[in-house]
Motif scaffolding. Structure first.
Motif, PDB file in Angstrom:
ATOM      1  N   UNK A 167      20.078   4.987  -0.605  1.00 14.26           N
ATOM      2  CA  UNK A 167      20.417   3.622  -0.985  1.00 14.26           C
ATOM      3  C   UNK A 167      20.849   2.819   0.223  1.00 14.26           C
ATOM      4  N   UNK A 188       3.381  10.458  -7.146  1.00 15.16           N
ATOM      5  CA  UNK A 188       4.299  10.830  -8.229  1.00 15.16           C
ATOM      6  C   UNK A 188       3.561  11.235  -9.492  1.00 15.16           C
ATOM      7  N   UNK A 189       2.274  10.888  -9.579  1.00 11.64           N
ATOM      8  CA  UNK A 189       1.514  11.327 -10.745  1.00 11.64           C
ATOM      9  C   UNK A 189       1.213  12.824 -10.671  1.00 11.64           C
ATOM     10  N   UNK A 240      -8.729   4.646  -5.155  1.00 13.20           N
ATOM     11  CA  UNK A 240      -7.946   3.512  -5.648  1.00 13.20           C
ATOM     12  C   UNK A 240      -7.491   2.555  -4.553  1.00 13.20           C
ATOM     13  N   UNK A 241      -7.196   3.101  -3.383  1.00  8.68           N
ATOM     14  CA  UNK A 241      -6.670   2.242  -2.331  1.00  8.68           C
ATOM     15  C   UNK A 241      -7.667   2.042  -1.196  1.00  8.68           C
ATOM     16  N   UNK A 242      -8.682   2.896  -1.157  1.00  7.63           N
ATOM     17  CA  UNK A 242      -9.675   2.749  -0.106  1.00  7.63           C
ATOM     18  C   UNK A 242      -9.181   3.170   1.264  1.00  7.63           C
ATOM     19  N   UNK A 260      13.888  13.826  -3.141  1.00  4.43           N
ATOM     20  CA  UNK A 260      13.108  12.858  -3.905  1.00  4.43           C
ATOM     21  C   UNK A 260      13.857  11.582  -4.229  1.00  4.43           C
ATOM     22  N   UNK A 261      15.169  11.552  -4.003  1.00  7.23           N
ATOM     23  CA  UNK A 261      15.886  10.315  -4.300  1.00  7.23           C
ATOM     24  C   UNK A 261      15.923   9.441  -3.054  1.00  7.23           C
ATOM     25  N   UNK A 262      15.509   8.207  -3.189  1.00  6.81           N
ATOM     26  CA  UNK A 262      15.532   7.348  -2.013  1.00  6.81           C
ATOM     27  C   UNK A 262      16.974   7.077  -1.607  1.00  6.81           C
ATOM     28  N   UNK A 310       9.755   9.944   0.224  1.00  4.26           N
ATOM     29  CA  UNK A 310       9.112   8.909   1.024  1.00  4.26           C
ATOM     30  C   UNK A 310       9.635   9.040   2.446  1.00  4.26           C
ATOM     31  N   UNK A 361       2.953  -9.951  -5.342  1.00  2.00           N
ATOM     32  CA  UNK A 361       3.033  -8.626  -4.721  1.00  2.00           C
ATOM     33  C   UNK A 361       1.842  -7.742  -5.094  1.00  2.00           C
ATOM     34  N   UNK A 362       0.669  -8.286  -4.894  1.00  2.00           N
ATOM     35  CA  UNK A 362      -0.565  -7.535  -5.118  1.00  2.00           C
ATOM     36  C   UNK A 362      -1.465  -7.829  -3.925  1.00  2.00           C
ATOM     37  N   UNK A 412       0.836  -1.201   0.000  1.00  4.86           N
ATOM     38  CA  UNK A 412       0.000   0.000   0.000  1.00  4.86           C
ATOM     39  C   UNK A 412       0.874   1.254   0.000  1.00  4.86           C
ATOM     40  N   UNK A 441       3.456   5.960  -5.484  1.00  5.71           N
ATOM     41  CA  UNK A 441       3.316   5.987  -6.938  1.00  5.71           C
ATOM     42  C   UNK A 441       2.194   6.936  -7.360  1.00  5.71           C
ATOM     43  N   UNK A 485       2.276   1.911  -3.342  1.00  3.62           N
ATOM     44  CA  UNK A 485       1.250   2.426  -4.240  1.00  3.62           C
ATOM     45  C   UNK A 485       0.895   3.877  -3.934  1.00  3.62           C
TER      46      UNK A 485
END
Lengths: 199, 424
Positions: B239, B89-90, B132-134, B235-237, B97, B416-417, B80, B86, B83
């Protein structure tokens, strides 16, 4: 001294990513993969390998060429005429992409009922549901009607919405109080064990 | 607005995910954390009854006998989380994150792209995530990260709060200083001595005073709440991976060998995970949690990074002896492998014993094979003899996703869903 942008190691990493994910990494993902600090560096890398013919551009989309995608590691190298089949591999998608695509609202639902047998959805199947999507007439949907969840065809008529089963023993549902569309079914998966049962 | 930083914070995240996947839980008091016997997340229905994070499940049952109590399903929560990011990011490519259920989004300038005001974008983000995710999210919008975070916390759940620069001072004067992210209870106490109670009071302090009372970090926060950007949206995760394994034992113990054996077991579990993900580390932290919930820790730094328990164990013993106090009762041990990196091409330093490294690799490869067949920890350090034979209570606390596998899935590997538990 200027550092070379295209190195064997980077190309290998990119190939490994491509094989695993079935797509080229986004600028951000490429940054993570190759250790670039900025998206700009990713863009520069892509420009360089585009010039070198590893990828090509289709509008704004980047597509890997056979130079990148067609490369495979074999333990032994077979001599002779190269197979043209290899060349075709650059435009393939994975089964996951085919069924799901790049979608953040996909959920799996295990089916228990038999109301959609006529549509090929059997009890025990796993359906792929695009949650929150707006259905059009004749889509298969999961919906909550008067507090109960159901899997049916979504049919829009002059008099309102009908939920219809693909099984004659179920009557049409005309939602009286409340109809909440949970999502639109985009696929169904059924796995047969084929003798390789895992424990 | 000269800048638009949004802080998107999921409302009662773990509990909301469970309610999203199990429609029958909607509108009901629900908590997660069954596996550790304390509440790790409470739904808003449970919060309304006075149940909050960190309280014992025993007390939950007293407050509300019909409260739904679930084991945490971190795998699904991570899906979740992924998602959620993601979706964000739109709206803008610049998303940080910040934790599993919150993110900063730099929306500066994108209102032209979306042809919407920042408020409308915030509303759309909230709506899209819900559709979308509820799950519900609260959005805070302002000119700096600290202000945005402050804003998102003000009207939960499902709030949209905007802190504009005009009227900022007046607004801050109504906010307690402890609400500012980064200002903890100790600092609040200290500031109170100097008559600082609200964020407004804090912002009116002089630069020297802020520096003197709260140090460099406080100074940065002071700038941020005055609307001056100090922290950028990263914005870069990073490492840097880390692996943490910890286990509580009941009853609490002061038995030296037993507790050390627990720590070794944590180390082995962490190393197994590291081997599976092909990660190595040279920094290890040992935690010991005392019965009163305070803890001590010790940092270990090796010469060469590894993921073999054997390489860590000697140092682990030494540091354990340094912090262990046999007059005290302990309730948990923990191991963190930090600053992990991926195993790439082999690079040996001058002091490395190449042969040994390779031997260990072979050894652990074989151990992995045996574990796959006979179960985890089938081959382990001798200290494990001090561990009690496992009383299997874990069974009841497995999340449903790991109990009800789909055909072809194993306990170790699942699709992975998320699986939506609606009976159709």
């Amino acid at each position: 001294m200027k550092k070379r942008i295209i190195t064997q190691e980077r190309i290998l990493l990119l190939q490994r990513y491509l094989r695993k994910n079935g797509k080229l990494p986004s600028f951000r993902e490429l940054g993570v993969l190759l250790g670039f600090k900025s998206p700009n560096a990713s863009a520069r890398f892509y420009r360089a390998i585009e010039q070198a013919g590893y990828i090509r551009r289709d509008g704004t989309k980047l597509i890997s060429t056979s130079l990148l995608a067609g490369f495979k590691c074999y333990s032994s190298i077979s001599a002779g005429f190269p197979s043209p089949a290899e060349d075709e591999l650059c435009d393939v998608i994975s089964l996951e992409e085919y069924l799901i695509g790049n979608n953040e609202s996909v959920f799996l639902v295990k089916v228990s009922g038999d109301s959609m047998i006529g549509a090929g959805i059997m009890p025990g199947d796993i359906i792929i549901v695009n949650r929150g999507a707006d259905p059009i007439s004749n889509d298969i949907v999961v919906a909550e009607v008067d507090g109960e969840w159901t899997l049916k065809y979504f049919i829009r008529t002059k008099h309102g919405v009908i939920l219809r089963a693909a099984n004659d023993s179920y009557p049409d549902i005309l939602p009286k109080n409340e109809l909440r569309i949970g999502g639109v079914v985009t696929g169904v998966v059924r796995r047969y064990y084929g003798g390789t049962r895992e424990s | 607005m000269k800048r638009a930083i949004a802080h998107v914070d999921a409302d009662a995240f773990f509990a909301s995910v469970e309610q999203s996947l199990h429609p029958e839980y909607r509108g009901k008091p629900l908590v997660t954390g069954l596996e550790r016997n304390i509440v790790s997340a409470a739904s808003y229905e449970a919060k309304a009854l006075g149940i909050s994070r960190g309280i014992a499940l025993w007390d939950v049952k007293k407050i509300c006998p019909e409260c739904i109590i679930l084991p945490s399903d971190y795998e699904t929560y991570s899906l979740y989380s992924f998602r959620l990011f993601e979706i964000l990011r739109q709206y803008s490519p610049c998303v940080e994150e910040y934790s599993i259920d919150e993110a900063y989004v730099d929306l500066t300038g994108v209102s032209r792209l979306h042809r919407k005001s920042y408020r409308m974008i915030a509303e759309e983000i909230q709506k899209t995530v819900n559709k979308r995710l509820g799950i519900g999210v609260s959005v805070g919008l302002s000119v700096t990260k600290i202000l945005a975070k402050l804003a998102s916390g003000l009207e939960k759940p499902r709030g949209i709060t905007i802190i504009e620069e005009t009227g900022l001072m007046e607004f801050l004067s109504r906010i307690q200083v402890g609400k500012i992210c980064g200002i903890g209870p100790k600092t609040v106490e200290l500031l109170e001595k100097f008559g600082v109670r609200t964020a407004g009071d804090f912002s009116k302090l002089s630069e020297e005073a802020v520096k003197r009372y709260t140090g460099k970090i406080g100074l940065e926060l002071w700038r941020e709440i005055k609307g001056e950007m100090v922290y950028k949206v990263e914005d870069l995760p990073s490492k840097r991976y880390s692996i943490i394994k910890s286990k509580t034992f009941t009853p609490p113990s002061s038995n030296r060998e037993f507790i050390f054996a627990q720590a070794v077991r944590n180390l082995e579990s962490a190393c197994i995970k590291a081997q599976r993900h092909r990660l190595i580390s040279k920094r290890l932290i040992l935690f010991l949690r005392l019965n009163d919930f305070s803890h001590t820790s010790f940092k270990i730094e090796l010469f060469t990074p590894t993921n073999s328990p054997i390489e860590f164990i000697k140092e682990l013993r030494r540091s354990f002896e340094a912090i262990f106090d046999s007059t005290k009762l302990y309730r948990a041990t923990g191991i963190a492998l930090e600053k992990m990196r991926e195993i790439k091409e082999k690079q040996y330093s001058l002091f490395d014993n190449e042969e040994r490294t390779e031997e260990l690799e072979c050894l652990y490869e074989e151990i992995t094979k045996m574990s796959e067949r006979y179960g985890k920890h089938v081959v382990s350090a001798g200290t494990s003899l001090y561990l009690k034979r496992k009383t299997d209570s874990s069974r009841a606390t497995k999340p449903i996703r790991k109990e009800k596998l789909l055909p072809g899935e194993t306990f170790r590997k699942r699709i992975r869903i998320p699986v939506w538990e609606i009976g159709v």
